[in-house]
Write a protein that holds these residues in place. Structure first.
Motif, PDB file in Angstrom:
ATOM      1  N   ALA A 170      -2.069   3.721 -12.874  1.00  0.00           N
ATOM      2  CA  ALA A 170      -2.357   3.780 -14.213  1.00  0.00           C
ATOM      3  C   ALA A 170      -1.391   4.239 -15.066  1.00  0.00           C
ATOM      4  O   ALA A 170      -1.208   4.078 -16.380  1.00  0.00           O
ATOM      5  CB  ALA A 170      -3.897   4.244 -14.385  1.00  0.00           C
ATOM      6  N   LYS A 171      -0.644   5.202 -14.565  1.00  0.00           N
ATOM      7  CA  LYS A 171       0.332   5.967 -15.348  1.00  0.00           C
ATOM      8  C   LYS A 171       1.651   5.313 -15.158  1.00  0.00           C
ATOM      9  O   LYS A 171       2.482   5.727 -15.807  1.00  0.00           O
ATOM     10  CB  LYS A 171       0.469   7.493 -14.802  1.00  0.00           C
ATOM     11  CG  LYS A 171      -0.737   8.415 -15.227  1.00  0.00           C
ATOM     12  CD  LYS A 171      -0.476   9.078 -16.648  1.00  0.00           C
ATOM     13  CE  LYS A 171       0.496  10.053 -16.634  1.00  0.00           C
ATOM     14  NZ  LYS A 171       0.385  10.834 -17.947  1.00  0.00           N
ATOM     15  N   GLY A 172       1.779   4.305 -14.600  1.00  0.00           N
ATOM     16  CA  GLY A 172       3.042   3.617 -14.305  1.00  0.00           C
ATOM     17  C   GLY A 172       3.800   3.972 -13.337  1.00  0.00           C
ATOM     18  O   GLY A 172       5.149   3.494 -13.139  1.00  0.00           O
ATOM     19  N   TYR A 173       3.350   4.786 -12.050  1.00  0.00           N
ATOM     20  CA  TYR A 173       4.226   5.114 -10.936  1.00  0.00           C
ATOM     21  C   TYR A 173       4.501   3.888 -10.045  1.00  0.00           C
ATOM     22  O   TYR A 173       3.234   2.981  -9.949  1.00  0.00           O
ATOM     23  CB  TYR A 173       3.813   6.058 -10.235  1.00  0.00           C
ATOM     24  CG  TYR A 173       3.726   7.561 -10.882  1.00  0.00           C
ATOM     25  CD1 TYR A 173       5.119   8.308 -10.587  1.00  0.00           C
ATOM     26  CD2 TYR A 173       2.933   7.944 -11.870  1.00  0.00           C
ATOM     27  CE1 TYR A 173       5.194   9.420 -11.337  1.00  0.00           C
ATOM     28  CE2 TYR A 173       3.349   9.120 -12.590  1.00  0.00           C
ATOM     29  CZ  TYR A 173       4.389   9.920 -12.271  1.00  0.00           C
ATOM     30  OH  TYR A 173       4.480  11.090 -12.776  1.00  0.00           O
ATOM     31  N   THR A 174       5.597   3.384  -9.857  1.00  0.00           N
ATOM     32  CA  THR A 174       5.916   2.140  -9.154  1.00  0.00           C
ATOM     33  C   THR A 174       6.003   2.066  -7.603  1.00  0.00           C
ATOM     34  O   THR A 174       6.214   1.113  -7.116  1.00  0.00           O
ATOM     35  CB  THR A 174       7.124   1.400  -9.884  1.00  0.00           C
ATOM     36  OG1 THR A 174       8.224   2.170  -9.563  1.00  0.00           O
ATOM     37  CG2 THR A 174       6.565   0.838 -11.294  1.00  0.00           C
ATOM     38  N   SER A 175       6.245   3.301  -7.018  1.00  0.00           N
ATOM     39  CA  SER A 175       6.662   3.643  -5.740  1.00  0.00           C
ATOM     40  C   SER A 175       5.862   4.318  -4.898  1.00  0.00           C
ATOM     41  O   SER A 175       6.115   5.535  -4.295  1.00  0.00           O
ATOM     42  CB  SER A 175       8.240   3.971  -5.596  1.00  0.00           C
ATOM     43  OG  SER A 175       8.798   3.967  -4.061  1.00  0.00           O
ATOM     44  N   ILE A 176       4.732   3.915  -4.466  1.00  0.00           N
ATOM     45  CA  ILE A 176       3.595   4.542  -3.886  1.00  0.00           C
ATOM     46  C   ILE A 176       3.392   4.109  -2.537  1.00  0.00           C
ATOM     47  O   ILE A 176       3.087   2.800  -2.599  1.00  0.00           O
ATOM     48  CB  ILE A 176       2.198   4.664  -4.712  1.00  0.00           C
ATOM     49  CG1 ILE A 176       2.192   5.203  -5.955  1.00  0.00           C
ATOM     50  CG2 ILE A 176       1.268   5.420  -4.198  1.00  0.00           C
ATOM     51  CD1 ILE A 176       1.216   4.526  -6.943  1.00  0.00           C
ATOM     52  N   VAL A 177       3.267   4.606  -1.519  1.00  0.00           N
ATOM     53  CA  VAL A 177       2.997   4.210  -0.168  1.00  0.00           C
ATOM     54  C   VAL A 177       1.961   5.009   0.442  1.00  0.00           C
ATOM     55  O   VAL A 177       1.625   6.151   0.092  1.00  0.00           O
ATOM     56  CB  VAL A 177       4.345   4.296   0.748  1.00  0.00           C
ATOM     57  CG1 VAL A 177       4.455   5.748   0.897  1.00  0.00           C
ATOM     58  CG2 VAL A 177       4.155   3.422   2.001  1.00  0.00           C
ATOM     59  N   GLY A 178       1.165   4.255   1.458  1.00  0.00           N
ATOM     60  CA  GLY A 178       0.092   4.769   2.191  1.00  0.00           C
ATOM     61  C   GLY A 178       0.225   4.267   3.435  1.00  0.00           C
ATOM     62  O   GLY A 178       0.628   3.124   3.741  1.00  0.00           O
ATOM     63  N   LYS A 179      -0.399   4.719   4.605  1.00  0.00           N
ATOM     64  CA  LYS A 179      -0.401   4.192   5.811  1.00  0.00           C
ATOM     65  C   LYS A 179      -1.867   4.682   6.431  1.00  0.00           C
ATOM     66  O   LYS A 179      -2.224   5.804   6.474  1.00  0.00           O
ATOM     67  CB  LYS A 179       0.584   5.131   6.954  1.00  0.00           C
ATOM     68  CG  LYS A 179       2.049   4.933   6.691  1.00  0.00           C
ATOM     69  CD  LYS A 179       2.428   3.448   6.776  1.00  0.00           C
ATOM     70  CE  LYS A 179       3.827   3.227   6.674  1.00  0.00           C
ATOM     71  NZ  LYS A 179       4.313   1.747   6.898  1.00  0.00           N
ATOM     72  N   THR A 180      -2.617   3.501   6.921  1.00  0.00           N
ATOM     73  CA  THR A 180      -3.858   3.511   7.733  1.00  0.00           C
ATOM     74  C   THR A 180      -3.623   4.646   8.845  1.00  0.00           C
ATOM     75  O   THR A 180      -2.504   4.843   9.314  1.00  0.00           O
ATOM     76  CB  THR A 180      -4.145   2.570   8.241  1.00  0.00           C
ATOM     77  OG1 THR A 180      -3.529   1.693   9.228  1.00  0.00           O
ATOM     78  CG2 THR A 180      -4.323   1.332   6.727  1.00  0.00           C
ATOM     79  N   SER A 181      -4.840   5.133   9.413  1.00  0.00           N
ATOM     80  CA  SER A 181      -4.865   5.850  10.615  1.00  0.00           C
ATOM     81  C   SER A 181      -4.298   5.058  11.777  1.00  0.00           C
ATOM     82  O   SER A 181      -3.634   5.726  12.675  1.00  0.00           O
ATOM     83  CB  SER A 181      -6.103   6.362  10.964  1.00  0.00           C
ATOM     84  OG  SER A 181      -7.123   5.469  11.018  1.00  0.00           O
TER      85      SER A 181
END
Length: 315
Positions: free
Chosen positions: A26-37
């Motif tokens: 919502a703040k405009g950050y464009t390079s977010i990553v997550g990994k499942t377990s």
């Protein structure tokens, strides 16, 4: 840090991690990553090292943990201690060795002594004994706080710990065997509502607790992302608390349950009171937005819209 900074959220599918992800987008950050377990087992040190070395994030937000209420903590002391130590230590050490610019460690108010003066100040850490029903989780989180403090002290890195009070909101855990008090109550009242059956709740109802909507915590995380905080440890709370009985009556009214509540005083109450002093962080500019009533109403609306996820576990 720019809006294109590479941000890794550990635990991105949990209540806290998903709220932080939504807030960053919502703040405009464009390079977010997550990994499942399944994609990345955070208990596996080498796997964590390899991922951090290869991805090279600018910021790591540690929202990953094995969590649960009094029952889950009491019945699973070893995994609550060991798995949380493994997860956070692997992330903190890999971040340090890879020279990650900013690390935000998320913990819990249970790190403070059971009978510490109220409201809880950051300096009360390690001044007395912990609440026995969740000391395993608390000891792990204390170790994470001290590891971040040590890195900050020795190497001058921007590693900071945020300790939220009791959280609730979208994507909470409503499994009655492992959930915390607010979501457990919500589910019990909801499932008793059709017949107005009586609802049994643990303890006397007299302990006092503070509750923070997870979206308010997410804004505190963003505040830590966008600012270099001067100290290593900050409480994150509303500054107000209610008795467990008052909480139960509020949830009961919002759900629309008209039955009676039976309090089982043979079950443990836990810590008598846990109100946090969040003035350090609030003095820097972060403030919570949600009232408890609005937060519970919004959470109940989310819960009703996501019922299919909780039908398999019976009261």
């Amino acid at each position: 840090m720019g809006k294109d900074s590479k941000i890794y959220i550990a635990g991105h599918r949990g209540m806290v991690g998903s709220a932080v992800w939504r807030a960053l987008e919502a703040k405009g950050y464009t390079s977010i990553v997550g990994k499942t377990s399944k994609e990345l087992d955070l208990r596996n040190q080498q796997a964590v090292i390899d991922f951090i070395d290869n991805y090279r994030p600018d910021i790591i937000i540690d929202a990953a943990a094995r969590v649960g209420g009094i029952l889950a903590n009491n019945e699973n002391p070893y995994p609550f201690l060991m798995e949380n130590l493994q997860i956070q230590n692997n992330l903190i050490d890999a971040a340090h060795n890879a020279d990650v610019s900013k690390f935000i460690f998320l913990g819990s108010s249970c790190i403070y002594p059971k009978f510490a003066p109220q409201p809880l100040k950051e300096e009360y850490l390690l001044t007395d004994s912990l609440e026995p029903t969740n000391e395993w989780y608390a000891i792990a989180k204390i170790a994470g706080v001290k590891a971040c403090e040590a890195i900050r002290k020795q190497y001058g890195k921007d590693f900071v710990s945020l300790m939220p009070t009791n959280l609730y909101g979208p994507n909470d855990n409503f499994d009655l065997k492992s959930s915390h008090v607010l979501p457990a109550m919500m589910r019990k009242f909801h499932e008793a509502k059709p017949t107005d059956a009586s609802v049994e709740l643990w303890g006397s109802g007299t302990p006092m607790r503070e509750f923070l909507h997870v979206d308010d915590l997410a804004q505190a995380v963003i505040f830590a992302v966008e600012n270099k905080l001067p100290e290593h440890l900050y409480n994150v709370g509303t500054g107000t608390d209610v008795t467990i009985k008052e909480l139960a009556e509020t949830i009961k009214d919002i759900v629309g349950h008209n039955g009676v509540i039976n309090w089982d005083s043979s079950k443990p109450d836990g810590t008598p009171r846990k109100l946090m002093d969040s003035s350090k962080l609030q003095s820097l500019g972060w403030l919570p937005k949600y009232s408890l009533d609005k937060g519970i109403r919004d959470t109940y609306a989310w819960f009703k819209a996501n019922q299919s996820a909780y039908k398999s576990v019976k009261i």
